[in-house]
Design a protein around this motif. Structure first.
Motif, PDB file in Angstrom:
ATOM      1  N   GLY A 154      -7.734  16.108   1.952  1.00 26.70           N
ATOM      2  CA  GLY A 154      -8.467  14.853   1.810  1.00 26.70           C
ATOM      3  C   GLY A 154      -7.534  13.684   1.597  1.00 26.70           C
ATOM      4  O   GLY A 154      -7.696  12.613   2.209  1.00 26.70           O
ATOM      5  N   ALA A 155      -6.525  13.859   0.743  1.00 20.35           N
ATOM      6  CA  ALA A 155      -5.558  12.787   0.510  1.00 20.35           C
ATOM      7  C   ALA A 155      -4.730  12.514   1.767  1.00 20.35           C
ATOM      8  O   ALA A 155      -4.423  11.361   2.084  1.00 20.35           O
ATOM      9  N   THR A 156      -4.377  13.568   2.483  1.00 18.95           N
ATOM     10  CA  THR A 156      -3.617  13.396   3.720  1.00 18.95           C
ATOM     11  C   THR A 156      -4.429  12.638   4.761  1.00 18.95           C
ATOM     12  O   THR A 156      -3.895  11.813   5.510  1.00 18.95           O
ATOM     13  N   ALA A 157      -5.724  12.909   4.817  1.00 12.33           N
ATOM     14  CA  ALA A 157      -6.596  12.203   5.761  1.00 12.33           C
ATOM     15  C   ALA A 157      -6.605  10.708   5.471  1.00 12.33           C
ATOM     16  O   ALA A 157      -6.689   9.889   6.404  1.00 12.33           O
ATOM     17  N   LEU A 158      -6.501  10.334   4.197  1.00 14.42           N
ATOM     18  CA  LEU A 158      -6.471   8.912   3.850  1.00 14.42           C
ATOM     19  C   LEU A 158      -5.215   8.235   4.380  1.00 14.42           C
ATOM     20  O   LEU A 158      -5.253   7.057   4.762  1.00 14.42           O
ATOM     21  N   ILE A 159      -4.095   8.962   4.398  1.00 14.85           N
ATOM     22  CA  ILE A 159      -2.871   8.415   4.984  1.00 14.85           C
ATOM     23  C   ILE A 159      -3.104   8.108   6.459  1.00 14.85           C
ATOM     24  O   ILE A 159      -2.620   7.101   6.994  1.00 14.85           O
ATOM     25  N   HIS A 160      -3.848   8.986   7.115  1.00 11.21           N
ATOM     26  CA  HIS A 160      -4.115   8.814   8.543  1.00 11.21           C
ATOM     27  C   HIS A 160      -5.119   7.703   8.809  1.00 11.21           C
ATOM     28  O   HIS A 160      -4.981   6.944   9.773  1.00 11.21           O
ATOM     29  N   TRP A 161      -6.148   7.614   7.963  1.00 10.49           N
ATOM     30  CA  TRP A 161      -7.247   6.672   8.204  1.00 10.49           C
ATOM     31  C   TRP A 161      -6.927   5.248   7.794  1.00 10.49           C
ATOM     32  O   TRP A 161      -7.335   4.293   8.460  1.00 10.49           O
ATOM     33  N   LEU A 162      -6.248   5.085   6.657  1.00 16.29           N
ATOM     34  CA  LEU A 162      -6.151   3.772   6.020  1.00 16.29           C
ATOM     35  C   LEU A 162      -4.774   3.148   6.179  1.00 16.29           C
ATOM     36  O   LEU A 162      -3.769   3.856   6.297  1.00 16.29           O
ATOM     37  N   PRO A 163      -4.698   1.832   6.115  1.00 17.11           N
ATOM     38  CA  PRO A 163      -3.397   1.158   6.073  1.00 17.11           C
ATOM     39  C   PRO A 163      -2.804   1.238   4.672  1.00 17.11           C
ATOM     40  O   PRO A 163      -3.508   1.520   3.690  1.00 17.11           O
ATOM     41  N   TYR A 164      -1.516   0.981   4.598  1.00 19.17           N
ATOM     42  CA  TYR A 164      -0.842   0.969   3.308  1.00 19.17           C
ATOM     43  C   TYR A 164      -1.087  -0.372   2.633  1.00 19.17           C
ATOM     44  O   TYR A 164      -0.982  -1.424   3.274  1.00 19.17           O
ATOM     45  N   ALA A 165      -1.409  -0.353   1.354  1.00 16.39           N
ATOM     46  CA  ALA A 165      -1.895  -1.569   0.685  1.00 16.39           C
ATOM     47  C   ALA A 165      -0.781  -2.479   0.185  1.00 16.39           C
ATOM     48  O   ALA A 165      -0.959  -3.696   0.108  1.00 16.39           O
ATOM     49  N   ARG A 166       0.365  -1.915  -0.189  1.00 14.26           N
ATOM     50  CA  ARG A 166       1.431  -2.752  -0.732  1.00 14.26           C
ATOM     51  C   ARG A 166       2.210  -3.418   0.396  1.00 14.26           C
ATOM     52  O   ARG A 166       2.482  -2.807   1.422  1.00 14.26           O
ATOM     53  N   GLU A 167       2.601  -4.661   0.176  1.00 11.89           N
ATOM     54  CA  GLU A 167       3.337  -5.419   1.184  1.00 11.89           C
ATOM     55  C   GLU A 167       4.840  -5.361   0.971  1.00 11.89           C
ATOM     56  O   GLU A 167       5.603  -5.880   1.781  1.00 11.89           O
ATOM     57  N   ASP A 168       5.280  -4.722  -0.132  1.00 18.05           N
ATOM     58  CA  ASP A 168       6.716  -4.610  -0.390  1.00 18.05           C
ATOM     59  C   ASP A 168       7.151  -3.168  -0.179  1.00 18.05           C
ATOM     60  O   ASP A 168       6.365  -2.308   0.142  1.00 18.05           O
ATOM     61  N   ASP A 169       8.433  -2.911  -0.379  1.00 19.25           N
ATOM     62  CA  ASP A 169       8.992  -1.580  -0.195  1.00 19.25           C
ATOM     63  C   ASP A 169       9.280  -0.899  -1.531  1.00 19.25           C
ATOM     64  O   ASP A 169      10.082   0.022  -1.611  1.00 19.25           O
ATOM     65  N   SER A 170       8.612  -1.334  -2.598  1.00 20.69           N
ATOM     66  CA  SER A 170       8.956  -0.850  -3.925  1.00 20.69           C
ATOM     67  C   SER A 170       8.341   0.492  -4.261  1.00 20.69           C
ATOM     68  O   SER A 170       8.751   1.140  -5.209  1.00 20.69           O
ATOM     69  N   SER A 171       7.360   0.936  -3.522  1.00 16.47           N
ATOM     70  CA  SER A 171       6.666   2.161  -3.863  1.00 16.47           C
ATOM     71  C   SER A 171       7.346   3.378  -3.253  1.00 16.47           C
ATOM     72  O   SER A 171       7.852   3.331  -2.133  1.00 16.47           O
ATOM     73  N   LYS A 172       7.343   4.496  -4.004  1.00 13.88           N
ATOM     74  CA  LYS A 172       7.895   5.738  -3.486  1.00 13.88           C
ATOM     75  C   LYS A 172       7.076   6.271  -2.323  1.00 13.88           C
ATOM     76  O   LYS A 172       7.553   7.099  -1.553  1.00 13.88           O
ATOM     77  N   SER A 173       5.826   5.828  -2.182  1.00 11.35           N
ATOM     78  CA  SER A 173       4.966   6.323  -1.123  1.00 11.35           C
ATOM     79  C   SER A 173       5.048   5.489   0.150  1.00 11.35           C
ATOM     80  O   SER A 173       4.364   5.795   1.117  1.00 11.35           O
ATOM     81  N   LYS A 174       5.880   4.460   0.161  1.00 15.25           N
ATOM     82  CA  LYS A 174       6.020   3.637   1.357  1.00 15.25           C
ATOM     83  C   LYS A 174       6.380   4.469   2.591  1.00 15.25           C
ATOM     84  O   LYS A 174       5.858   4.225   3.689  1.00 15.25           O
ATOM     85  N   PRO A 175       7.250   5.512   2.468  1.00 14.58           N
ATOM     86  CA  PRO A 175       7.561   6.309   3.654  1.00 14.58           C
ATOM     87  C   PRO A 175       6.350   7.026   4.247  1.00 14.58           C
ATOM     88  O   PRO A 175       6.404   7.464   5.391  1.00 14.58           O
ATOM     89  N   LEU A 176       5.284   7.191   3.474  1.00 15.91           N
ATOM     90  CA  LEU A 176       4.109   7.899   3.959  1.00 15.91           C
ATOM     91  C   LEU A 176       3.130   6.974   4.669  1.00 15.91           C
ATOM     92  O   LEU A 176       2.064   7.420   5.104  1.00 15.91           O
ATOM     93  N   ALA A 177       3.481   5.707   4.802  1.00 17.60           N
ATOM     94  CA  ALA A 177       2.528   4.717   5.302  1.00 17.60           C
ATOM     95  C   ALA A 177       2.456   4.706   6.819  1.00 17.60           C
ATOM     96  O   ALA A 177       2.625   3.673   7.468  1.00 17.60           O
ATOM     97  N   HIS A 178       2.240   5.872   7.398  1.00 18.20           N
ATOM     98  CA  HIS A 178       2.133   5.977   8.843  1.00 18.20           C
ATOM     99  C   HIS A 178       1.031   6.981   9.183  1.00 18.20           C
ATOM    100  O   HIS A 178       0.926   8.033   8.555  1.00 18.20           O
ATOM    101  N   ALA A 179       0.239   6.662  10.187  1.00 25.20           N
ATOM    102  CA  ALA A 179      -0.801   7.581  10.631  1.00 25.20           C
ATOM    103  C   ALA A 179      -0.170   8.838  11.215  1.00 25.20           C
ATOM    104  O   ALA A 179       0.884   8.783  11.854  1.00 25.20           O
ATOM    105  N   LEU A 180      -0.815   9.963  10.990  1.00 27.02           N
ATOM    106  CA  LEU A 180      -0.317  11.214  11.531  1.00 27.02           C
ATOM    107  C   LEU A 180      -0.623  11.299  13.029  1.00 27.02           C
ATOM    108  O   LEU A 180      -1.663  10.824  13.482  1.00 27.02           O
ATOM    109  N   ARG A 181       0.268  11.919  13.763  1.00 28.56           N
ATOM    110  CA  ARG A 181      -0.005  12.186  15.168  1.00 28.56           C
ATOM    111  C   ARG A 181      -1.034  13.320  15.259  1.00 28.56           C
ATOM    112  O   ARG A 181      -1.228  14.076  14.301  1.00 28.56           O
TER     113      ARG A 181
END
Length: 256
Positions: A154-181
């Motif tokens: 379910g959490a992985t699906a959110l990475i695929h469905w939604l955009p990343y909310a933060r506009e900076d690069d400060s979060s450790k989760s920034k690398p995950l901000a891409h939709a899955l193929r």
């Protein structure tokens, strides 16, 4: 195959306290591609929790066995998702606009909303598992084995469905901000859904419906409040999904 193993170990090292072998390369790009194996990490976490439960249940009452097995999985994962749940409760509970919510979630200190939310979440999961124990030790073990992968799907699906909310690069989760193929999403879905075969049909269907409902609710809430997800919100979605799955299985057990 080696590349796929490296991606799995990357995900395992990121979400658990298991040391990753030195020969596994690390990069933010690899972490992004490792998202396909987040539900598979749930197999490991669920297996550790189920083994701990079965061991403790042999010598202790169900209530203590459940609490200790939860403690084992929390230690095993470094409270990674629980921390995200607490931060999300603080941010969404105390923040009025996007900037304020993000600032609160960034604060390492826990507030009133986070404290209350974390306590209630842990209590709810514990009591749900204790009630499942009335249906036998295997019922708890199977619920753990199914809930951890499915909630991470379910959490992985959110990475695929939604955009990343933060506009900076400060979060450790920034690398995950891409939709899955499509292939990556298929692997994640397979890893998250296969453990449902351990459950009866009614329990598996209830778990799937609960996980889907939580993911859709989380997507709607995250979009409305922040326009997307953050790492903390993914952790919160996993925790809410895990609880929802336990409740779904319990309801199915009690209705059959």
């Amino acid at each position: 195959m080696r590349y796929q193993l490296e991606l799995f170990l990357t995900a395992l090292g990121y979400f658990t306290r298991i040391p990753v072998p030195a020969w596994v390369p690390w990069s933010t790009q690899r972490l992004n591609h490792a998202a396909r194996y987040f539900p598979l990490v749930g197999w490991v976490v669920g297996g550790v929790g189920a083994a701990a439960w079965l061991g403790f249940a042999q010598v202790l009452p169900a209530s203590l066995a459940v609490i200790l097995s939860m403690a084992v999985t929390i230690r095993f994962t470094g409270a990674f998702h629980e921390d995200g749940w607490a931060d999300s409760c603080d941010g969404l509970g105390g923040g009025w606009d996007k900037a304020q919510v993000l600032a609160i979630m960034k604060d390492s200190r826990i507030g009133s909303y986070g404290t209350v939310g974390l306590v209630l979440m842990l209590l709810a999961k514990a009591f749900a598992l204790i009630e499942l124990a009335a249906h036998g030790n295997a019922a708890v073990a199977l619920a753990l084995l199914a809930a951890h992968p499915l909630s991470r799907l379910g959490a992985t699906a959110l990475i695929h469905w939604l955009p990343y909310a933060r506009e900076d690069d400060s979060s450790k989760s920034k690398p995950l901000a891409h939709a899955l193929r499509p292939g990556e999403l298929a692997i994640a879905a397979l890893c998250g859904l296969v453990p449902l075969i351990l459950l009866g049909f009614a329990q598996a269907l209830a778990a799937l419906l609960a996980a889907g409902a939580v993911a859709l609710w989380a997507a709607r809430l995250f979009l409305r409040r922040l326009g997307g997800y953050t790492g903390d919100l993914l952790g919160a979605a996993q925790q809410a999904g895990e609880l929802g799955i336990y409740l779904g299985i319990l309801i199915a057990w009690n209705c059959t």
